[in-house]
Each structure stands twice: as C-alpha cells, then as structure tokens.
Design a protein around this motif. Structure first.
Motif, PDB file in Angstrom:
ATOM      1  N   PHE A   9     -49.030  -8.135  -5.023  1.00  0.00           N
ATOM      2  CA  PHE A   9     -50.296  -7.458  -5.237  1.00  0.00           C
ATOM      3  C   PHE A   9     -50.691  -6.747  -3.946  1.00  0.00           C
ATOM      4  O   PHE A   9     -50.104  -6.975  -2.889  1.00  0.00           O
ATOM      5  CB  PHE A   9     -51.397  -8.450  -5.641  1.00  0.00           C
ATOM      6  N   THR A  10     -51.681  -5.877  -4.030  1.00  0.00           N
ATOM      7  CA  THR A  10     -52.214  -5.200  -2.854  1.00  0.00           C
ATOM      8  C   THR A  10     -53.650  -5.659  -2.619  1.00  0.00           C
ATOM      9  O   THR A  10     -54.337  -6.087  -3.542  1.00  0.00           O
ATOM     10  CB  THR A  10     -52.179  -3.672  -3.024  1.00  0.00           C
ATOM     11  N   PHE A  11     -54.096  -5.553  -1.373  1.00  0.00           N
ATOM     12  CA  PHE A  11     -55.463  -5.977  -1.063  1.00  0.00           C
ATOM     13  C   PHE A  11     -56.023  -5.155   0.086  1.00  0.00           C
ATOM     14  O   PHE A  11     -55.278  -4.535   0.854  1.00  0.00           O
ATOM     15  CB  PHE A  11     -55.510  -7.472  -0.715  1.00  0.00           C
ATOM     16  N   VAL A  12     -57.361  -5.138   0.167  1.00  0.00           N
ATOM     17  CA  VAL A  12     -58.043  -4.542   1.319  1.00  0.00           C
ATOM     18  C   VAL A  12     -58.727  -5.665   2.076  1.00  0.00           C
ATOM     19  O   VAL A  12     -59.148  -6.663   1.488  1.00  0.00           O
ATOM     20  CB  VAL A  12     -59.055  -3.461   0.895  1.00  0.00           C
ATOM     21  N   ARG A  22     -56.173 -12.028   5.847  1.00  0.00           N
ATOM     22  CA  ARG A  22     -54.879 -11.352   5.718  1.00  0.00           C
ATOM     23  C   ARG A  22     -53.719 -12.333   5.800  1.00  0.00           C
ATOM     24  O   ARG A  22     -52.728 -12.190   5.069  1.00  0.00           O
ATOM     25  CB  ARG A  22     -54.743 -10.260   6.779  1.00  0.00           C
ATOM     26  N   VAL A  23     -53.826 -13.314   6.687  1.00  0.00           N
ATOM     27  CA  VAL A  23     -52.770 -14.333   6.775  1.00  0.00           C
ATOM     28  C   VAL A  23     -52.579 -15.004   5.421  1.00  0.00           C
ATOM     29  O   VAL A  23     -51.456 -15.151   4.925  1.00  0.00           O
ATOM     30  CB  VAL A  23     -53.108 -15.378   7.857  1.00  0.00           C
ATOM     31  N   ALA A  24     -53.691 -15.398   4.791  1.00  0.00           N
ATOM     32  CA  ALA A  24     -53.616 -16.068   3.497  1.00  0.00           C
ATOM     33  C   ALA A  24     -53.050 -15.158   2.425  1.00  0.00           C
ATOM     34  O   ALA A  24     -52.172 -15.559   1.634  1.00  0.00           O
ATOM     35  CB  ALA A  24     -54.998 -16.566   3.090  1.00  0.00           C
ATOM     36  N   MET A  25     -53.522 -13.914   2.374  1.00  0.00           N
ATOM     37  CA  MET A  25     -53.062 -12.987   1.337  1.00  0.00           C
ATOM     38  C   MET A  25     -51.578 -12.649   1.478  1.00  0.00           C
ATOM     39  O   MET A  25     -50.851 -12.560   0.488  1.00  0.00           O
ATOM     40  CB  MET A  25     -53.895 -11.700   1.387  1.00  0.00           C
ATOM     41  N   GLU A  26     -51.119 -12.485   2.709  1.00  0.00           N
ATOM     42  CA  GLU A  26     -49.708 -12.169   2.907  1.00  0.00           C
ATOM     43  C   GLU A  26     -48.820 -13.370   2.583  1.00  0.00           C
ATOM     44  O   GLU A  26     -47.705 -13.204   2.086  1.00  0.00           O
ATOM     45  CB  GLU A  26     -49.469 -11.671   4.330  1.00  0.00           C
ATOM     46  N   ARG A  27     -49.309 -14.569   2.838  1.00  0.00           N
ATOM     47  CA  ARG A  27     -48.532 -15.758   2.471  1.00  0.00           C
ATOM     48  C   ARG A  27     -48.368 -15.876   0.962  1.00  0.00           C
ATOM     49  O   ARG A  27     -47.411 -16.466   0.470  1.00  0.00           O
ATOM     50  CB  ARG A  27     -49.203 -17.013   3.025  1.00  0.00           C
ATOM     51  N   LEU A  28     -49.307 -15.295   0.237  1.00  0.00           N
ATOM     52  CA  LEU A  28     -49.230 -15.300  -1.227  1.00  0.00           C
ATOM     53  C   LEU A  28     -48.439 -14.112  -1.768  1.00  0.00           C
ATOM     54  O   LEU A  28     -48.310 -13.965  -2.986  1.00  0.00           O
ATOM     55  CB  LEU A  28     -50.644 -15.290  -1.823  1.00  0.00           C
ATOM     56  N   GLY A  29     -47.934 -13.281  -0.872  1.00  0.00           N
ATOM     57  CA  GLY A  29     -47.107 -12.157  -1.305  1.00  0.00           C
ATOM     58  C   GLY A  29     -47.833 -10.839  -1.394  1.00  0.00           C
ATOM     59  O   GLY A  29     -47.314  -9.891  -1.993  1.00  0.00           O
ATOM     60  N   GLY A  30     -49.024 -10.730  -0.817  1.00  0.00           N
ATOM     61  CA  GLY A  30     -49.785  -9.499  -0.885  1.00  0.00           C
ATOM     62  C   GLY A  30     -49.458  -8.533   0.239  1.00  0.00           C
ATOM     63  O   GLY A  30     -48.880  -8.909   1.263  1.00  0.00           O
ATOM     64  N   ARG A  31     -49.841  -7.283   0.034  1.00  0.00           N
ATOM     65  CA  ARG A  31     -49.672  -6.257   1.058  1.00  0.00           C
ATOM     66  C   ARG A  31     -51.006  -5.588   1.324  1.00  0.00           C
ATOM     67  O   ARG A  31     -51.686  -5.126   0.404  1.00  0.00           O
ATOM     68  CB  ARG A  31     -48.651  -5.198   0.619  1.00  0.00           C
ATOM     69  N   VAL A  71     -56.990  -6.756  -4.926  1.00  0.00           N
ATOM     70  CA  VAL A  71     -57.947  -7.750  -4.441  1.00  0.00           C
ATOM     71  C   VAL A  71     -58.726  -7.187  -3.260  1.00  0.00           C
ATOM     72  O   VAL A  71     -58.131  -6.613  -2.336  1.00  0.00           O
ATOM     73  CB  VAL A  71     -57.245  -9.057  -4.020  1.00  0.00           C
ATOM     74  N   LEU A  72     -60.032  -7.362  -3.296  1.00  0.00           N
ATOM     75  CA  LEU A  72     -60.888  -6.977  -2.168  1.00  0.00           C
ATOM     76  C   LEU A  72     -61.308  -8.242  -1.435  1.00  0.00           C
ATOM     77  O   LEU A  72     -61.956  -9.114  -2.016  1.00  0.00           O
ATOM     78  CB  LEU A  72     -62.116  -6.202  -2.654  1.00  0.00           C
ATOM     79  N   CYS A  73     -60.929  -8.354  -0.171  1.00  0.00           N
ATOM     80  CA  CYS A  73     -61.326  -9.493   0.667  1.00  0.00           C
ATOM     81  C   CYS A  73     -62.374  -9.023   1.669  1.00  0.00           C
ATOM     82  O   CYS A  73     -62.226  -7.955   2.260  1.00  0.00           O
ATOM     83  CB  CYS A  73     -60.126 -10.044   1.438  1.00  0.00           C
ATOM     84  N   ALA A  74     -63.418  -9.823   1.850  1.00  0.00           N
ATOM     85  CA  ALA A  74     -64.466  -9.417   2.792  1.00  0.00           C
ATOM     86  C   ALA A  74     -65.232 -10.622   3.309  1.00  0.00           C
ATOM     87  O   ALA A  74     -65.570 -11.532   2.556  1.00  0.00           O
ATOM     88  CB  ALA A  74     -65.439  -8.435   2.117  1.00  0.00           C
ATOM     89  N   GLY A  75     -65.515 -10.591   4.602  1.00  0.00           N
ATOM     90  CA  GLY A  75     -66.354 -11.609   5.234  1.00  0.00           C
ATOM     91  C   GLY A  75     -67.386 -10.932   6.097  1.00  0.00           C
ATOM     92  O   GLY A  75     -67.276 -10.933   7.328  1.00  0.00           O
TER      93      GLY A  75
END
Length: 230
Positions: A9-12, A22-31, A71-75
């Motif tokens: 999957f892709t994410f921002v 980003r560490v978590a998303m990339e471990r799950l296979g995201g870009r 997926v949109l990630c934001a903090g």
C-alpha cells in the motif's frame, strides 16, 4: 529502513516528526509517497534516516493537495492542549503562542480536508489529554469532523508500555476508514472488523535493552527541545 520494492500500500506521513509512523508503515510493506514536518531539526533526522525521497515538505498549511494514497498518517502538534501547556483546551489556543504555532482547530481542519486523496484509512495520533474532560469540547468537535470524512471511526488511548516498549507513554489514536468495515444492508464488510490490539500481548523489555552504551557522534541533537522541572 528501505521501503518494500513492491509495496502492499502507499501512505503519506504528515506532521511526521522523526518518522515513527513511517517505520511502522514500512514494516507492514507500505511505501511513503509524501512527507511533511515543520520542525527543521526533525526534518534533518527524518531525511538522514529515510533518505531524500520523498522530499519532506515544510508547513502543512501550505500543502494544497496530496498524491493519491491508501493511508494517511498524521500526528499534529498538540502543545496547545497537552499537559505541558496551560493553554485553553476548549479552543485549542495556547497560553503563549510561538511564532510557528497554529491553532489546533485550524491545523486539524486543513489536514482532514487533504484526506480527499485518501483511498483507504486515516491513522491519527495525539496526546492522551485530548480524551479527557478538560479537552471535551475540542475532542467532540474533532471526532465530528473525522466522521464527516470517513465511514467508520475508532479511537482509544493506548499506553506504549503495554505494547512492548519500555516507556509509559499514553497517546490517543484514531483509525478512520473511508469505507465501512462492518456489514451493512448494502453488502458485506470491506475486510474483517477492526479492533485495537490487546495490551500486554508481548513482554515489555527492560529500559537498558534500548539504550546505547556509547552514543554515536552521528546522533542529531534537536536545538528546539528543552525540558523544565519545577
């Protein structure tokens, strides 16, 4: 950590800090296809760890559109309503605004407006203070806005110490799906029902296991971070 060659999957990564999401998303296979962070020191650490692609944008309020993503990630910054700031939690206005500070409401509104490019889900994170009585008005308004941009919303306060991290750190998390995950009259769910992971499923390691015995000279020190104890 390099991203997967064939991403699932892709994410921002908005208000990305030094890159925990980003560490978590990339471990799950995201870009990652877009990143944004206002603090220059955090951008330096982020780029040093993940590389120059994608380039990290600066002020989120200057971002008008996002590339299509799953997926949109934001903090977003939470200092205006965190325990460390004695500002007005009802309005999101800080007691003593810094030059680069924006109200919580304005930033959240802009962030959620950008989610029109999000195909799958939003992963939002903030201080646990957001889900307390003292920030009730702001919390209720934020949830209503998230629900206006998503079909299904889940939120909870999770403590890092209950998920394999040797640190007591309570944070508010919100997972919002663009499509309903539960069965409806229109048909079956898009995927299995969502639930936050149960606590204490993995043992908590000792603090010594994550501390460097001799810090490397390449570690970047943030000039903007200070601590005060009264």
């Amino acid at each position: 950590m390099p991203p997967a060659r064939r991403p699932r999957f892709t994410f921002v990564d908005l208000c990305c800090g030094i890159g925990g999401n980003r560490v978590a998303m990339e471990r799950l296979g995201g870009r990652c296809v877009f990143a944004c962070e206002l603090d220059p020191d955090a951008r330096t650490v982020y780029t040093a760890h993940f590389g120059p692609t994608p380039a990290v944008a600066h002020d989120l309020l200057n971002v008008k559109t996002l590339p299509p993503h799953d997926v949109l990630c934001a903090g977003p910054p939470c200092r205006s309503y965190s325990r460390a700031n004695k500002g007005n939690c009802r309005t999101g206005q800080p007691a003593a605004p810094a030059p680069d500070h924006v109200s919580a409401t304005r930033l959240w509104d802009h962030l959620l407006g950008l989610s029109t490019a999000t195909r799958g889900a939003l992963l939002l994170e903030s201080t646990s203070t957001l889900q307390t009585a003292k920030a009730a008005t702001l919390y209720a308004a934020l949830l209503a806005k998230v629900r206006a941009h998503a079909a299904e919303v889940h939120d909870a306060v999770l403590d890092a110490s209950e998920y394999g991290v040797p640190q007591v750190r309570k944070r508010w998390f919100c997972v919002a799906f663009k499509r309903a995950q539960t069965a409806t009259a229109r048909g079956p769910p898009a995927c299995p029902p969502f639930a936050f992971p149960p606590p204490n499923a993995v043992p908590t390691p000792p603090l010594a296991s994550v501390l460097a015995t001799t810090p490397r000279a390449t570690h970047v020190k943030a000039r903007s971070v200070t601590f005060k104890r009264s």
